[in-house]
Design a protein around this motif. Structure first.
Motif, PDB file in Angstrom:
ATOM      1  N   TYR A 210       0.857  -1.200   0.000  1.00  0.00           N
ATOM      2  CA  TYR A 210       0.000   0.000   0.000  1.00  0.00           C
ATOM      3  C   TYR A 210       0.884   1.238   0.000  1.00  0.00           C
ATOM      4  N   SER A 211       0.396   2.260  -0.709  1.00  0.00           N
ATOM      5  CA  SER A 211       1.185   3.485  -0.916  1.00  0.00           C
ATOM      6  C   SER A 211       0.316   4.695  -0.555  1.00  0.00           C
ATOM      7  N   PHE A 212       0.338   5.030   0.732  1.00  0.00           N
ATOM      8  CA  PHE A 212      -0.443   6.156   1.275  1.00  0.00           C
ATOM      9  C   PHE A 212       0.492   7.013   2.116  1.00  0.00           C
ATOM     10  N   ASN A 213       0.171   8.291   2.277  1.00  0.00           N
ATOM     11  CA  ASN A 213       0.908   9.114   3.236  1.00  0.00           C
ATOM     12  C   ASN A 213       0.240   8.971   4.600  1.00  0.00           C
ATOM     13  N   GLU A 214       0.737   8.048   5.397  1.00  0.00           N
ATOM     14  CA  GLU A 214       0.097   7.761   6.693  1.00  0.00           C
ATOM     15  C   GLU A 214       0.228   8.902   7.678  1.00  0.00           C
ATOM     16  N   GLY A 215       1.024   9.894   7.333  1.00  0.00           N
ATOM     17  CA  GLY A 215       1.121  11.088   8.189  1.00  0.00           C
ATOM     18  C   GLY A 215      -0.232  11.780   8.296  1.00  0.00           C
ATOM     19  N   ASN A 216      -1.118  11.479   7.330  1.00  0.00           N
ATOM     20  CA  ASN A 216      -2.446  12.117   7.353  1.00  0.00           C
ATOM     21  C   ASN A 216      -3.480  11.286   8.106  1.00  0.00           C
ATOM     22  N   TYR A 217      -3.042  10.160   8.701  1.00  0.00           N
ATOM     23  CA  TYR A 217      -3.985   9.207   9.316  1.00  0.00           C
ATOM     24  C   TYR A 217      -5.003   9.893  10.224  1.00  0.00           C
ATOM     25  N   ALA A 218      -4.539  10.768  11.098  1.00  0.00           N
ATOM     26  CA  ALA A 218      -5.440  11.375  12.102  1.00  0.00           C
ATOM     27  C   ALA A 218      -6.559  12.178  11.427  1.00  0.00           C
ATOM     28  N   MET A 219      -6.306  12.622  10.187  1.00  0.00           N
ATOM     29  CA  MET A 219      -7.321  13.464   9.520  1.00  0.00           C
ATOM     30  C   MET A 219      -8.242  12.653   8.614  1.00  0.00           C
ATOM     31  N   TRP A 220      -7.946  11.332   8.470  1.00  0.00           N
ATOM     32  CA  TRP A 220      -8.791  10.514   7.577  1.00  0.00           C
ATOM     33  C   TRP A 220     -10.135  10.221   8.214  1.00  0.00           C
ATOM     34  N   ASP A 221     -11.117   9.863   7.369  1.00  0.00           N
ATOM     35  CA  ASP A 221     -12.425   9.475   7.915  1.00  0.00           C
ATOM     36  C   ASP A 221     -12.335   8.047   8.463  1.00  0.00           C
ATOM     37  N   GLU A 222     -13.374   7.642   9.195  1.00  0.00           N
ATOM     38  CA  GLU A 222     -13.345   6.343   9.878  1.00  0.00           C
ATOM     39  C   GLU A 222     -13.157   5.161   8.918  1.00  0.00           C
ATOM     40  N   PRO A 223     -13.890   5.101   7.791  1.00  0.00           N
ATOM     41  CA  PRO A 223     -13.695   3.948   6.882  1.00  0.00           C
ATOM     42  C   PRO A 223     -12.244   3.815   6.434  1.00  0.00           C
ATOM     43  N   THR A 224     -11.597   4.956   6.147  1.00  0.00           N
ATOM     44  CA  THR A 224     -10.206   4.888   5.686  1.00  0.00           C
ATOM     45  C   THR A 224      -9.292   4.437   6.816  1.00  0.00           C
ATOM     46  N   LYS A 225      -9.550   4.925   8.027  1.00  0.00           N
ATOM     47  CA  LYS A 225      -8.732   4.490   9.172  1.00  0.00           C
ATOM     48  C   LYS A 225      -8.885   2.990   9.397  1.00  0.00           C
ATOM     49  N   LYS A 226     -10.124   2.504   9.346  1.00  0.00           N
ATOM     50  CA  LYS A 226     -10.368   1.063   9.570  1.00  0.00           C
ATOM     51  C   LYS A 226      -9.697   0.229   8.470  1.00  0.00           C
ATOM     52  N   TYR A 227      -9.761   0.762   7.251  1.00  0.00           N
ATOM     53  CA  TYR A 227      -9.112   0.067   6.122  1.00  0.00           C
ATOM     54  C   TYR A 227      -7.610  -0.050   6.383  1.00  0.00           C
ATOM     55  N   MET A 228      -6.993   1.085   6.742  1.00  0.00           N
ATOM     56  CA  MET A 228      -5.540   1.110   6.958  1.00  0.00           C
ATOM     57  C   MET A 228      -5.165   0.189   8.135  1.00  0.00           C
TER      58      MET A 228
END
Ligand code: P6P
Length: 356
Positions: free
Chosen positions: A231-249
């Motif tokens: 997976y290729s995401f900028n996880e530095g943005n994790y805290a700002m993601w919505d719940e579905p994206t956080k659960k996915y990650m």
């Protein structure tokens, strides 16, 4: 001697073959050739940027994105515009580096609409990390015959309070859904310079042979692996993601879910490099929306749509997480959309977190 060593199957040869097969006409092939020339020139400029003091900022202030323009951003944009103008087949161009679309006067025929990001990931240039150019080509959606003159980005093109009719026609021509694309491609400037291209019949890769200055066919009908554990995401943005994206990650990193072997993270902060690896190795590149930017960072017209066309032509997917990128009707030239792109099963897995 080994004869085959000198039988290079170049981009030019491939374009001639595709014309013979009736897949493209000579006008479109001319535009693609002009883009390949631009990419060769940019490859040379990028390769020498440290030597010819072309790194660093241009001092032209910020571009429309509010990003500090690098010298090579400006140079790459000029190179693309010049090559497209000289092709005589381009009607309108839209670039990340231009505030408004530009009508091209020197068009004899073809009148193609070309959208491009001349140098994506340029913040990586000074560190010598891979960067790339991204482009897409459309038929004009409305006659561009009535359009003439060249708009300087600074020119307001406002006539009696309304957008000048010609500029409005330019914007209409440029703001087409990705499913209308005739051609999409990118050129990666890295350990090797590779142009990846689709004209709607599979995806092909051409690597620049520095000895002869030609793009040579090296990847025939690329197929993105259906699954991929990267997976290729900028996880530095994790805290700002919505719940579905956080659960996915969180799920990607849970060993219990994947037989003890979680996904690997690969992120170089340059879409063309991250996408090229995803296309060849499989996996997913994602730039979700977040609390600060609900539509994420990437641009629909000259980043997400061309890359999604390539992904689909290679058997993969390009989605916002909720809808197919190629179906989106742009409402403005520089609009952003979230992007999840790569292996079909990986993108579908992300989408499943919005469905449950
Ligand atoms: P971030 C580069 O600026 C770019 O447009 C893409 O090439 C890259 O994938 C992304 O932005 C990186 O953004 O926020 O992770 O630094």
């Amino acid at each position: 001697y080994n004869k085959s060593q000198f039988e290079l199957y170049t981009l030019t040869t491939w374009l001639l073959q595709e014309q013979r097969k009736g897949k493209i006409d000579s006008e479109l092939a001319t535009v693609i050739s002009s883009i390949s020339l631009a990419c060769k020139q940019i490859a040379a400029a990028v390769g020498r940027s440290g030597i010819s003091s072309l790194t660093g900022v241009a001092g032209t202030g910020e571009n429309v994105q509010g990003e500090e323009q690098k010298k090579l951003d400006v140079i790459s944009n000029d190179i693309f515009c010049n090559c497209l103008r000289m092709s005589g087949r381009t009607g309108v161009i839209a670039s990340e580096e231009e505030a408004t679309p530009v009508a091209v006067e020197e068009t004899d025929s073809g009148n193609y609409i070309v959208v491009f990001d001349p140098l994506d990931g340029s913040s990586n240039i000074d560190a010598g990390i891979s960067v790339g150019s991204i482009f897409g080509i459309y038929e004009p959606s409305i006659s561009v015959g009535s359009i003439f003159g060249i708009y300087e980005p600074s020119e307001t093109c406002m006539v009696d309070g309304d957008l000048d009719q010609s500029l409005e026609a330019c914007i209409t021509n440029v703001c087409q859904p990705g499913k209308n694309l005739l051609v999409a491609g990118y050129c990666l400037y890295s350990s090797c310079h590779t142009m990846v291209l689709t004209i709607g019949d599979g995806v092909y890769g051409f690597t620049l042979d520095p000895y002869v200055g030609e793009f040579v066919l090296t990847h025939n009908r690329i197929q993105v692996p259906e699954v991929g554990k990267i997976y290729s995401f900028n996880e530095g943005n994790y805290a700002m993601w919505d719940e579905p994206t956080k659960k996915y990650m969180d799920s990607l990193k849970d060993p219990a879910k994947w037989g003890g072997k979680p996904y690997s993270a690969r992120y170089i902060g340059s879409l063309v490099g991250d996408f090229h690896r995803t296309l060849l190795y499989g996996g997913i590149y994602g730039y979700p929306g977040d609390a600060k930017n609900k539509n994420g960072k990437l641009r629909l017209l000259y980043e997400c749509a061309p890359m999604s066309f390539i992904a689909e032509q290679a058997g993969g997917m390009g989605s916002t997480g909720k809808e197919r990128v190629l179906d989106i009707q742009p409402t403005e030239v520089h609009q952003r959309v979230p992007l999840m792109i790569g292996s079909k099963k990986e993108v579908e897995y992300y989408e499943s977190f919005y469905k449950n």
